[in-house]
Scaffold this active site. Structure first.
Site, short mmCIF file in Angstrom:
data_model
loop_
_atom_site.label_atom_id
_atom_site.label_comp_id
_atom_site.label_asym_id
_atom_site.label_seq_id
_atom_site.Cartn_x
_atom_site.Cartn_y
_atom_site.Cartn_z
N GLU A 1 -0.14 2.53 -11.13
CA GLU A 1 0.42 3.67 -10.34
C GLU A 1 1.35 4.33 -10.56
O GLU A 1 2.43 4.71 -10.16
CB GLU A 1 0.48 3.62 -8.92
N GLU B 1 -8.07 -0.43 -7.01
CA GLU B 1 -7.71 -0.93 -5.40
C GLU B 1 -8.26 -0.35 -3.99
O GLU B 1 -8.70 1.19 -5.15
CB GLU B 1 -5.99 -0.23 -5.60
#
Length: 655
Positions: free
Chosen positions: A153, A305
């Site tokens: 991320e 995710e």
């Protein structure tokens, strides 16, 4: 280059982030048993393990990871191995404070959380390359290794002195001379002219509004610097394992990363999705991000995710009701995902995310969360051979561009109520509720394969993008644009007339006299509907049809919707029902039909290859009319004409 298909091999990947270093080794064997029972075939290791792998500078402790890798291989579970560079060890910040990012007020972001690295720091990059090199050399031949996951991320902004030095170099490459920089930034305004490169800094805290083009370039620079970090690590692992694909996970629709550009550098495009289970439009929010990720991947993609239950970062963190995790997971499969993964496998007992759910919750094996995960794993195993690798391109493209978003999101804009992601969502929602399947595209992409192209809002457009839109309409395509489009060029310089003249001619706008933004909650009456957020004082040319006019107020009788040939322009944002009806009408005229006709509200139909996914996003049972005879791959039952779905029910229909 290798891709996701080299990992899936005819099955859907199922699993998630596994953090065994948080648990005693006896728990690892219990985890493997539960993973096998749940149908887990892939885990991601090492995402936040840098301090464990390199406890002191230059020291390596791979022994624990060797044992986990071997354990996964023995169990037949593939490993997506992460480089741990998203969260440097405390010793790095302690020994090298210049590796820490600095915010725009000059405050250092210290260790103790995560993502505490300066993307511009040469020291950080050197340590990151070293640990990546050693990981790749050590594990490149391990039989459990299936894919590389770089960092995690990417989301760091940095205003430090080292970032400022790299920013100057970036600007020199972009503009060449200070004269060109001053021209692009419009520094004649407010006496901002630069006479020496040393005077140029990152756009730090200022007394009043910052230079908008400087801010635009800073966002471009940030995306590029983070991409440099990714590419450096990617190239290291590729050198050791050229046969394995490489990915990094996007945060959904994050403002700081040009994901179109990034996707070109990934073997597998992956994203993290966390819609709010209490959001009545959570399914549409997920659908938008799934459509966008599939379009970036130009095929199957990876859900890296999601949450099996609640997250821990909202004001109130609600669990997922029974069945919702399964429904949203299968929605991702319907929209092209070949991998369904979670953060994380086992819910943590300590740390900042101990209330963030895991596939195995604090309730353990008997808990509802794990039991639902286990059911989903079995179903994914059942349908994987039929769905993996399948890809469907659609007839509608929604145009989106990060640079336009960045340009329009400055302090001096006309309305803080106009939020680009909300406008984009409103248009996608209208198409989603009309059961019209969509791709996303960049405004400079080849649009020739689409019957309908919609532009929710593109404030800044390059000349190449404008010519691309004109060419698309000339070739017979149908174009529908929202307000505040084509206002500025790539340097955020307002186009003469307040909108590019080529677009004004395309949409039939003789003169754009004035913009009239609306206050929060304010609406404007139009023929047959109400507009929200925005209105414009425009004058149509004599060849243009005024499809709807404003009623009352200062703009009474002036155009709200224009139509000229195959191009339409909306000078306001219609309320949801009316925007849906308008876009459905445009789609029908362009020859685009819903996936299924007559669907009840809250029911979604998606085609992936020859398969038809039907998803019920409401809590009540529904009956859906389906054309012809099918077999439901989830139940093995034959379906003819009528399909009944219970609460949050899903069917995967094969003709």
């Amino acid at each position: 280059m290798p891709g996701l298909g080299d990992v899936t091999r005819g099955r859907l990947l199922f699993g998630g982030d596994y953090n065994p270093e948080q648990w005693p080794e006896e728990t690892w064997h219990e985890d493997v048993r539960l993973m096998k029972d749940a149908g887990v075939n892939s885990v991601t290791l090492g995402v936040f393990s840098w301090a464990k792998l390199e406890p002191r500078p230059g020291e390596r402790d791979f022994g624990w990871l060797d044992r986990v890798m071997d354990l996964m291989h023995e169990a037949g579970i593939g490993v997506v191995l992460a480089t741990p560079t998203a969260s440097p060890p405390p010793w790095m910040g302690h020994l090298h404070p210049d590796t820490l990012p600095v915010d725009q007020d000059g405050r250092t972001e210290w260790w103790g959380g995560r993502q505490h690295f300066s993307h511009s720091s040469a020291v950080y990059r050197r340590y990151a390359a070293a640990i990546t090199e050693d990981l790749a050399a050590h594990y490149g031949g391990h039989p459990a290794l299936t894919m590389w996951h770089i960092n995690n991320e990417y989301c760091t902004f940095d205003w430090s002195d080292e970032a400022a030095a790299r920013f100057r170099l970036w600007l020199q490459r972009r503009y060449g001379t200070l004269g060109a920089l001053n021209s692009a930034w419009g520094t004649a305004f407010w006496s901002q002219g630069y006479g020496d490169w040393a005077e140029v800094h990152t756009p730090r805290h200022a007394h009043y509004m910052k230079n908008p083009t400087q801010m635009l370039d800073f966002r471009r620079f940030t995306s590029d610097m983070l991409l440099e970090c990714y590419l450096a690590e990617r190239d290291i692992v590729r050198r050791h394992t050229p046969h394995l694909p490489v990915t990094t996970n996007f945060m959904p629709l994050w403002v700081g990363q040009d994901a179109w550009r990034w996707a070109e550098e990934e073997d597998v495009v992956s994203v993290d999705l966390y819609p709010d289970p209490r959001d009545p439009m959570g399914a549409q929010h997920a659908a938008l991000l799934q459509d966008m990720t599939r379009s970036q991947a130009r095929g199957p993609w990876m859900l890296m995710e999601q949450a099996a239950g609640p997250v821990n970062w909202r004001g109130v963190n609600h669990p997922k009701p029974a069945g919702l995790n399964r429904l949203w997971s299968l929605q991702s499969v319907a929209r092209g995902a070949d991998a369904i993964c979670y953060f994380q496998w086992r819910q943590s007992r300590q740390g900042a995310e101990k209330f963030h759910s895991g596939m195995v919750s604090h309730a353990g094996e008997r808990g509802r969360t794990y039991q639902e995960v286990k059911r989903l794993g079995a179903e994914l195993g059942r349908i994987g051979g039929e769905v993996v690798g399948g890809h469907t391109s659609h007839d509608i493209a929604v145009l989106h561009d990060w640079h336009s978003w960045w340009a329009g999101d400055h302090e001096g804009r006309l309305s803080g109520e106009v939020d680009y992601p909300q406008v984009l969502t409103a248009w996608h929602r209208a198409l989603w509720e009309a059961h019209l399947a969509t791709d996303f595209a960049h405004p400079e992409h080849d649009l020739s394969g689409y019957r309908l192209v919609v532009v929710p809002q593109l404030y800044a457009l390059t000349d190449a993008a404008i010519e691309n839109l004109l060419s698309y309409v000339r070739r017979g395509g149908t174009l529908v644009s929202g307000f505040l489009t084509g206002v500025a060029d790539q340097d955020d310089r307002i186009r003469p007339g307040g909108m590019d003249v080529r677009l004004r001619e395309l949409f039939g706008i003789r003169t754009l006299h004035e913009w009239w933004p609306l206050d929060a909650g304010e609406t404007v009456e139009c023929d047959g509907f109400r507009g929200t957020l925005w209105s414009e004082e425009i004058e149509a040319d004599e060849e243009t049809l005024v499809a709807a006019a404003f009623k009352g107020g200062e703009l009474d009788g002036l155009p709200a919707v224009l139509r000229k040939g195959r191009a339409r322009y909306l000078a306001t944002l219609p309320e949801p029902d009316h925007l849906r009806a308008m876009l459905a009408e445009c789609a029908a005229e362009a020859g685009v039909r819903p996936v299924l006709e007559g669907l009840p509200a809250g029911v979604e139909a998606v085609r992936r290859g020859e398969l038809l996914f039907v998803l019920n996003h409401v809590r009540e049972s529904v009956t859906v009319r389906v054309p012809g005879a099918f077999r439901d791959l989830l139940t093995g039952m034959n379906v003819t004409d009528d399909l009944t779905l219970g609460r949050y029910g899903v069917a995967v229909l094969k003709p």
